[in-house]
Design a protein around this motif. Structure first.
Motif, PDB file in Angstrom:
ATOM      1  N   ASN A 287      62.907  64.157  71.073  1.00 55.74           N
ATOM      2  CA  ASN A 287      63.759  62.962  71.116  1.00 55.74           C
ATOM      3  C   ASN A 287      65.153  63.323  70.610  1.00 55.74           C
ATOM      4  N   TRP A 288      66.077  62.419  70.864  1.00 53.80           N
ATOM      5  CA  TRP A 288      67.479  62.673  70.517  1.00 53.80           C
ATOM      6  C   TRP A 288      67.672  62.825  69.009  1.00 53.80           C
ATOM      7  N   ALA A 289      66.915  62.099  68.209  1.00 53.02           N
ATOM      8  CA  ALA A 289      67.127  62.118  66.760  1.00 53.02           C
ATOM      9  C   ALA A 289      66.803  63.483  66.160  1.00 53.02           C
ATOM     10  N   ILE A 290      65.712  64.074  66.589  1.00 56.06           N
ATOM     11  CA  ILE A 290      65.360  65.405  66.096  1.00 56.06           C
ATOM     12  C   ILE A 290      66.422  66.406  66.546  1.00 56.06           C
ATOM     13  N   CYS A 291      66.781  66.350  67.811  1.00 59.52           N
ATOM     14  CA  CYS A 291      67.765  67.269  68.371  1.00 59.52           C
ATOM     15  C   CYS A 291      69.110  67.170  67.643  1.00 59.52           C
ATOM     16  N   ASP A 292      69.615  65.974  67.541  1.00 65.06           N
ATOM     17  CA  ASP A 292      70.959  65.792  66.996  1.00 65.06           C
ATOM     18  C   ASP A 292      71.013  66.046  65.489  1.00 65.06           C
ATOM     19  N   SER A 293      69.994  65.628  64.761  1.00 70.39           N
ATOM     20  CA  SER A 293      69.962  65.867  63.311  1.00 70.39           C
ATOM     21  C   SER A 293      69.888  67.357  63.013  1.00 70.39           C
ATOM     22  N   PHE A 294      69.022  68.039  63.735  1.00 69.82           N
ATOM     23  CA  PHE A 294      68.881  69.486  63.578  1.00 69.82           C
ATOM     24  C   PHE A 294      70.208  70.181  63.871  1.00 69.82           C
ATOM     25  N   SER A 295      70.828  69.840  64.977  1.00 70.90           N
ATOM     26  CA  SER A 295      72.090  70.467  65.383  1.00 70.90           C
ATOM     27  C   SER A 295      73.169  70.282  64.328  1.00 70.90           C
ATOM     28  N   CYS A 296      73.341  69.061  63.882  1.00 63.13           N
ATOM     29  CA  CYS A 296      74.424  68.755  62.940  1.00 63.13           C
ATOM     30  C   CYS A 296      74.208  69.397  61.572  1.00 63.13           C
ATOM     31  N   ALA A 297      72.961  69.708  61.242  1.00 65.20           N
ATOM     32  CA  ALA A 297      72.674  70.329  59.949  1.00 65.20           C
ATOM     33  C   ALA A 297      72.758  71.853  59.987  1.00 65.20           C
ATOM     34  N   PHE A 298      72.817  72.432  61.167  1.00 68.52           N
ATOM     35  CA  PHE A 298      72.743  73.883  61.340  1.00 68.52           C
ATOM     36  C   PHE A 298      74.113  74.520  61.107  1.00 68.52           C
ATOM     37  N   LYS A 299      74.576  74.470  59.885  1.00 67.85           N
ATOM     38  CA  LYS A 299      75.923  74.911  59.503  1.00 67.85           C
ATOM     39  C   LYS A 299      76.158  76.410  59.662  1.00 67.85           C
TER      40      LYS A 299
ATOM     41  N   PHE B  96      74.356  71.439  74.002  1.00 68.83           N
ATOM     42  CA  PHE B  96      75.570  70.622  74.061  1.00 68.83           C
ATOM     43  C   PHE B  96      75.917  69.989  72.719  1.00 68.83           C
ATOM     44  N   VAL B  97      74.916  69.561  71.968  1.00 67.65           N
ATOM     45  CA  VAL B  97      75.217  68.966  70.659  1.00 67.65           C
ATOM     46  C   VAL B  97      75.757  70.038  69.711  1.00 67.65           C
ATOM     47  N   LEU B  98      75.205  71.246  69.774  1.00 67.39           N
ATOM     48  CA  LEU B  98      75.750  72.344  68.959  1.00 67.39           C
ATOM     49  C   LEU B  98      77.194  72.637  69.345  1.00 67.39           C
ATOM     50  N   LEU B  99      77.478  72.616  70.642  1.00 68.95           N
ATOM     51  CA  LEU B  99      78.871  72.798  71.084  1.00 68.95           C
ATOM     52  C   LEU B  99      79.773  71.731  70.480  1.00 68.95           C
ATOM     53  N   LEU B 100      79.341  70.491  70.547  1.00 70.58           N
ATOM     54  CA  LEU B 100      80.149  69.387  70.013  1.00 70.58           C
ATOM     55  C   LEU B 100      80.336  69.490  68.503  1.00 70.58           C
TER      56      LEU B 100
END
Length: 163
Positions: A100-112, A141-145
């Motif tokens: 789901n989007w929440a797992i994807c986006d949360s993971f991406s944004c935390a992957f500093k 794409f979320v990692l790119l953003l």
């Protein structure tokens, strides 16, 4: 905390201590899933930070069903002290749990780690996008953003989006 990783039943018993029914009902609506315990994200992050100090990879052997279990595994990957290459390998294993989007986006944004590993991270993202699997592409794409919308990379990012 390490003892929680011995078996899934103990892990779930621990997680259910943090169940918030009102939050669960709300969260089920926004992620469109019934597989939700109802644990707030600040608690998930706290649990993940602790578990990431131990052999959290044991979670890959559990039959992860609940949204929170998957979130914890993702955060363990980004919080652990492993090198970037190892985290990328774990990310490829983790892809099967991103549903789901929440797992994807949360993971991406935390992957500093992507901040310090721009070129290697960019190549990894290109491989994700090439997979053509829904959440692999979204993760790319979320990692790119999150990490590549800047003067140095913007032209390359736009080229990827246009294709």
């Amino acid at each position: 905390m390490n003892s929680l990783l011995k078996n899934r039943n103990e892990f779930l018993k621990y997680l259910y201590k943090f169940e918030d029914l009102a939050y669960r009902d709300f969260h089920k609506k926004i992620i469109l899933s019934d597989n939700v315990i109802g644990i707030r994200s600040d608690i998930i992050k706290k649990i993940s930070k602790e578990l990431s100090k131990y052999n959290f990879e044991k979670l890959f052997s559990f039959d992860l069903y609940y949204h929170e279990e998957k979130m914890i595994l993702g955060y363990c990957i980004v919080y652990c002290k492993k090198d970037f290459d190892e985290k990328l390998k774990l990310t490829l294993e983790f892809l099967k749990y991103i549903d789901n989007w929440a797992i994807c986006d949360s993971f991406s944004c935390a992957f500093k780690d992507f901040l310090k590993n721009k070129e290697k991270g960019f190549d990894f993202i290109l491989n994700l996008i090439d997979k053509k699997e829904e959440y692999a592409v979204r993760l790319g794409f979320v990692l790119l953003l999150c990490y590549y919308v800047n003067d140095l990379y913007i032209d390359r990012v736009i080229d990827i989006i246009i294709k």
